[in-house]
Design an enzyme around this catalytic site. Structure first.
Site, PDB file in Angstrom:
ATOM      1  N   GLY A  10       0.835  -1.207   0.000  1.00 37.22           N
ATOM      2  CA  GLY A  10       0.000   0.000   0.000  1.00 37.22           C
ATOM      3  C   GLY A  10       0.865   1.250   0.000  1.00 37.22           C
ATOM      4  NE  ARG A  62      -1.074  -4.855  -0.283  1.00 34.73           N
ATOM      5  CZ  ARG A  62      -1.915  -3.824  -0.165  1.00 34.73           C
ATOM      6  NH1 ARG A  62      -2.824  -3.610  -1.089  1.00 34.73           N
ATOM      7  NH2 ARG A  62      -1.844  -3.021   0.878  1.00 34.73           N
ATOM      8  CG  ASP A  67       4.496  -7.381   8.352  1.00 38.30           C
ATOM      9  OD1 ASP A  67       5.648  -7.255   8.775  1.00 38.30           O
ATOM     10  OD2 ASP A  67       3.637  -8.136   8.844  1.00 38.30           O
ATOM     11  CB  THR A  72       2.735   0.472   6.143  1.00 37.37           C
ATOM     12  OG1 THR A  72       1.358   0.279   6.521  1.00 37.37           O
ATOM     13  CG2 THR A  72       3.590   0.112   7.341  1.00 37.37           C
ATOM     14  CG  ASP A 125      -1.843  -0.479   8.252  1.00 35.79           C
ATOM     15  OD1 ASP A 125      -2.643   0.460   8.069  1.00 35.79           O
ATOM     16  OD2 ASP A 125      -1.925  -1.569   7.672  1.00 35.79           O
ATOM     17  CG  ASP A 127       1.306  -3.033  10.484  1.00 35.54           C
ATOM     18  OD1 ASP A 127       2.105  -2.384   9.775  1.00 35.54           O
ATOM     19  OD2 ASP A 127       0.521  -3.873  10.017  1.00 35.54           O
ATOM     20  NE  ARG A 176      -4.947  -6.344   4.728  1.00 39.17           N
ATOM     21  CZ  ARG A 176      -4.685  -5.989   3.474  1.00 39.17           C
ATOM     22  NH1 ARG A 176      -5.640  -6.047   2.565  1.00 39.17           N
ATOM     23  NH2 ARG A 176      -3.485  -5.579   3.132  1.00 39.17           N
TER      24      ARG A 176
HETATM   25  O1  F6P Z   1      -1.333  -0.129   3.482  1.00 38.51           O
HETATM   26  C1  F6P Z   1      -1.995  -0.720   4.498  1.00 38.51           C
HETATM   27  C2  F6P Z   1      -3.471  -0.670   4.229  1.00 38.51           C
HETATM   28  O2  F6P Z   1      -3.858   0.660   4.037  1.00 38.51           O
HETATM   29  C3  F6P Z   1      -4.274  -1.319   5.314  1.00 38.51           C
HETATM   30  O3  F6P Z   1      -4.538  -0.503   6.409  1.00 38.51           O
HETATM   31  C4  F6P Z   1      -5.499  -1.700   4.557  1.00 38.51           C
HETATM   32  O4  F6P Z   1      -6.094  -2.781   5.188  1.00 38.51           O
HETATM   33  C5  F6P Z   1      -4.980  -2.076   3.218  1.00 38.51           C
HETATM   34  O5  F6P Z   1      -3.778  -1.388   3.054  1.00 38.51           O
HETATM   35  C6  F6P Z   1      -5.909  -1.791   2.094  1.00 38.51           C
HETATM   36  O6  F6P Z   1      -5.342  -2.266   0.928  1.00 38.51           O
HETATM   37  P1  F6P Z   1      -5.941  -1.999  -0.522  1.00 38.51           P
HETATM   38  O7  F6P Z   1      -5.576  -0.616  -0.919  1.00 38.51           O
HETATM   39  O8  F6P Z   1      -5.290  -3.031  -1.362  1.00 38.51           O
HETATM   40  O9  F6P Z   1      -7.413  -2.156  -0.419  1.00 38.51           O
END
Ligand code: F6P
Length: 327
Positions: free
Chosen positions: A14, A75, A106, A130, A132, A134, A176
């Protein structure tokens, strides 16, 4: 100078505000030290498909203040397979790239670790990026501060309308697998409760809390729910309390991808610039398979092995504090 001549840099997973500042930090530091720099577009997908572009000092002009990532991100499922990583290795070799800086979360750092275990002669260094926050081994990840400020601004606005109607609002924020955004925004916005993936059995706590009723004297109730919470998110939890507490006027707001965009905060720019600089220095010091991160306000290096294996914990005292401060 060491044996490294050409550094590749990529963003993966992300996107996060501040990634551009990190790309700039890596590019300009490497050029300053006489290295060549190649931008790898679309993360590992681009590594497998030869999406390489030369970066000069001017290529990263005027990007500090921009959200997203100029290198694009992805990804990559192919990189999870040995054939994908072999192709990536061959492409790096053919392009003369002898070290790589990975900016991501991660999953991206896990990919880097697996690659480095298979192919020893191209060192990778990671930068935590990120929203997050995390990632184990760093107090701070690029993008978190900007995302948090976006959430706080949005929740403050929702509080205005919630208060005007005496409503109970469930606000879903990103995360998430982790509740750091929910926890910190809960503290910053004076939420009545937070619900996060790290804590179990919160639905019954919430029902107890609503049953007590005294909170109803407040003009608004804000519950911040991390998207990965076991209740299934803000809509699911709102649905499950609706029938039992029909005297509450319940509403749901899902903040979504607005949290990932926007011009990076000063803190994100500074952090990302420092980490970009530190990542190149680490490679020049012959480091490999490490992430540069922040620990107690100092830049640190943490082995990928630890970053991947260990889970960053939320502070239970802070969770308790949200409730205490909202009485
Ligand atoms: O980058 C992390 C994140 O923003 C999470 O908090 C979230 O769950 C996820 O990515 C969402 O991913 P996508 O943009 O693929 O829906």
């Amino acid at each position: 100078m060491g044996k490294i001549k050409k550094i590749g840099v990529l963003t993966s997973g992300g996107d996060a505000p501040g990634m551009n500042a990190a790309i700039r930090g890596v590019t300009r530091t490497a050029i300053y030290y006489g290295l060549e720099v190649v931008g790898i577009r679309h993360g590992y997908h681009g590594m497998i498909n030869n999406h390489f572009v030369d970066l000069k000092a001017h290529s990263v002009s005027d990007i500090l203040a921009r959200g997203g990532t100029i290198l694009k991100t992805a990804r990559s499922k192919e990189f999870m397979e040995p054939e994908g990583r072999k192709q990536a290795y061959e492409n790096l070799k053919a392009a003369g790239i002898d070290a790589v800086v990975v900016i991501g979360g991660d999953g991206s750092l896990t990919g880097a670790r697996v690659f480095c275990d298979e192919y020893y002669d191209i060192p990778f260094v990671g930068i935590p990026g990120t929203i997050d926050n995390d990632i184990y081994g760093t107090d701070y990840t690029i993008g978190y501060d900007t995302a948090l400020n976006t959430v706080v601004e949005a929740v403050d606005k929702i509080r205005d309308t919630a208060g005007s109607h005496n409503r109970l609002f469930f606000i879903e924020v990103m995360g998430r697998d982790a509740g750091f955004i929910a926890l910190s925004s809960g503290i910053a916005c004076g939420a009545e409760a937070i619900m996060i993936p790290e804590v179990h059995g919160q639905v019954s706590n919430l029902k107890n809390y609503l049953e007590k009723g005294f909170k109803r004297k407040k003009s608004s109730n804000i519950i911040i729910v991390a998207e990965g919470d076991e209740s299934g998110g803000a809509f699911a939890i709102a649905e499950s309390v609706k029938d039992d507490f029909s005297d509450y006027d319940v509403r749901v707001s899902v903040l979504g991808h607005i949290q990932r965009g926007g011009t990076p905060s000063a803190r994100d720019r500074v952090t990302a610039s420092k980490l970009g600089f530190a990542a190149v220095e680490a490679l020049m010091d012959d480091q490999k398979s490490v992430m540069v991160g922040y620990h107690n306000n100092e830049i640190d290096q943490v082995p990928f092995r630890k970053v991947i294996k260990l889970k960053k914990a939320v502070n239970p005292e802070q969770i308790n504090m949200v409730e205490i401060l909202s009485i």
